[in-house]
Design an enzyme around this catalytic site. Sequence first.
Site, PDB file in Angstrom:
ATOM      1  N   GLY A 128      12.073   4.173   7.285  1.00 55.53           N
ATOM      2  CA  GLY A 128      11.626   5.551   7.436  1.00 55.53           C
ATOM      3  C   GLY A 128      11.735   6.010   8.887  1.00 55.53           C
ATOM      4  O   GLY A 128      11.521   5.228   9.817  1.00 55.53           O
ATOM      5  N   GLN A 129      12.075   7.285   9.057  1.00 52.59           N
ATOM      6  CA  GLN A 129      12.188   7.824  10.422  1.00 52.59           C
ATOM      7  C   GLN A 129      10.837   8.003  11.094  1.00 52.59           C
ATOM      8  O   GLN A 129      10.765   8.253  12.288  1.00 52.59           O
ATOM      9  CB  GLN A 129      12.909   9.165  10.385  1.00 52.59           C
ATOM     10  N   SER A 183       1.486   7.905   5.810  1.00 56.61           N
ATOM     11  CA  SER A 183       1.352   6.575   6.390  1.00 56.61           C
ATOM     12  C   SER A 183       0.293   5.825   5.604  1.00 56.61           C
ATOM     13  O   SER A 183      -0.696   6.430   5.158  1.00 56.61           O
ATOM     14  CB  SER A 183       0.901   6.691   7.855  1.00 56.61           C
ATOM     15  N   ASP A 200       8.853   5.741  11.706  1.00 55.53           N
ATOM     16  CA  ASP A 200       8.859   4.662  12.700  1.00 55.53           C
ATOM     17  C   ASP A 200      10.187   4.736  13.455  1.00 55.53           C
ATOM     18  O   ASP A 200      11.073   3.891  13.292  1.00 55.53           O
ATOM     19  CB  ASP A 200       8.676   3.321  11.994  1.00 55.53           C
ATOM     20  N   ASN A 253       0.851  -1.199   0.000  1.00 53.37           N
ATOM     21  CA  ASN A 253       0.000   0.000   0.000  1.00 53.37           C
ATOM     22  C   ASN A 253       0.888   1.251   0.000  1.00 53.37           C
ATOM     23  O   ASN A 253       0.777   2.132   0.841  1.00 53.37           O
ATOM     24  CB  ASN A 253      -0.946  -0.012   1.204  1.00 53.37           C
ATOM     25  N   LEU A 254       1.755   1.287  -0.989  1.00 50.89           N
ATOM     26  CA  LEU A 254       2.870   2.236  -0.987  1.00 50.89           C
ATOM     27  C   LEU A 254       2.420   3.679  -1.212  1.00 50.89           C
ATOM     28  O   LEU A 254       1.517   3.937  -2.003  1.00 50.89           O
ATOM     29  CB  LEU A 254       3.872   1.847  -2.079  1.00 50.89           C
ATOM     30  N   HIS A 255       3.072   4.585  -0.501  1.00 50.00           N
ATOM     31  CA  HIS A 255       2.838   6.019  -0.675  1.00 50.00           C
ATOM     32  C   HIS A 255       4.186   6.683  -0.973  1.00 50.00           C
ATOM     33  O   HIS A 255       5.233   6.010  -1.045  1.00 50.00           O
ATOM     34  CB  HIS A 255       2.155   6.614   0.558  1.00 50.00           C
ATOM     35  N   HIS A 307       7.327   5.655   0.981  1.00 48.42           N
ATOM     36  CA  HIS A 307       8.010   4.422   0.562  1.00 48.42           C
ATOM     37  C   HIS A 307       8.852   4.667  -0.694  1.00 48.42           C
ATOM     38  O   HIS A 307       9.967   4.173  -0.820  1.00 48.42           O
ATOM     39  CB  HIS A 307       6.985   3.332   0.227  1.00 48.42           C
TER      40      HIS A 307
HETATM   41  O1  PAF Z   1       7.556  -0.507   8.737  1.00 47.92           O
HETATM   42  C1  PAF Z   1       6.969  -1.452   8.181  1.00 47.92           C
HETATM   43  O2  PAF Z   1       6.275  -1.317   7.173  1.00 47.92           O
HETATM   44  C2  PAF Z   1       7.089  -2.855   8.781  1.00 47.92           C
HETATM   45  O3  PAF Z   1       7.135  -2.797  10.169  1.00 47.92           O
HETATM   46  C3  PAF Z   1       8.268  -3.648   8.221  1.00 47.92           C
HETATM   47  C4  PAF Z   1       9.601  -3.020   8.579  1.00 47.92           C
HETATM   48  C5  PAF Z   1       8.136  -3.774   6.711  1.00 47.92           C
HETATM   49  C6  PAF Z   1       8.265  -5.075   8.810  1.00 47.92           C
HETATM   50  O4  PAF Z   1       7.086  -5.751   8.499  1.00 47.92           O
END
Ligand code: PAF
Length: 283
Positions: free
Chosen positions: A149-150, A187, A152, A28-30, A33
């Site tokens: 990504g920062q 996100s 997280d 579900n890329l934004h 990513h």
């Molecule tokens: O940050 C995320 O999308 C997930 O926690 C990861 C690092 C891909 C692990 O499933």
Amino acid sequence: MKLVHTIEELRDTLRPFNSPALVPTMGNLHAGHLDLVRAAKPLGDVTVASIFVNRLQFAPHEDFDTYPRTLQADCDKLTAEGCDVVFAPSEKELYPEPQGFKVQPPADLADILEGHFRPGFFTGVCTVVMKLFQCVLTQAKGPRYALFGQKDYQQQMVIRRMVQQFALPVNIVSVPTQRAADGLALSSRNGYLSETERTEAVQLSLALRALGRDAMAAADGLVRHLPNLEERAMQGLAARGWQPDYLTVRRRADLQVPQAGDPLVVLGAARLGKTRLIDNFEI
Ligand code: PAF
């Protein structure tokens, strides 16, 4: 771009390369990513994105079942970005039997903040990241990279510690958070927000910035004033209809309660309706 679904196909595809750069994702890329992919491309000789919604990092009441799975759209975006390989294993491929061996991160880093509110989350993350590293990075001979990504913030710290303690041959690269025009951190879960919630959502980052400013203003009195400042920040969001888990100022080095003079990061997590959002700023 090549899409592979099995570990064997992946290893065959990567055999000619020496220096993979991996962007692990749950799909579900934004734009955030895609920024990781852009940062990965100059690092290695092959850029790999993984797409896997990892059941192990979701608690039973969380959104594993409803997490958006958008493989075709994700592949289109990754192709446009010049990603070389996408590894999108099925659950049966990555976990052919229940994953009994797990990577358990140390409590001092992994049972606080996110780990306190999402018990087991970082064990699930570390276990799948270790496994993805085994699949993507082990047969390379040159420098290996993995990008996170920062947004997280705690996740990338936990992973850095795992890499260090297991002496894994991989360079962890952190990439700054991408934000929407109003400042909301990008996100995949932003897609859950209703139109009114989406307008409100930026308030988490505004509350964190305000808390950061208050903390800096407290200067030498920081340690004494912090509990009150944090409480006030949480109450401010709660008064707007949020359910805050934490808004807190921590020291960057290990996310513990800071002492005067420590470099700081302000971190927060709060629920708006059914959507749980997180954000952070180094201050
Ligand atoms: O940050 C995320 O999308 C997930 O926690 C990861 C690092 C891909 C692990 O499933």
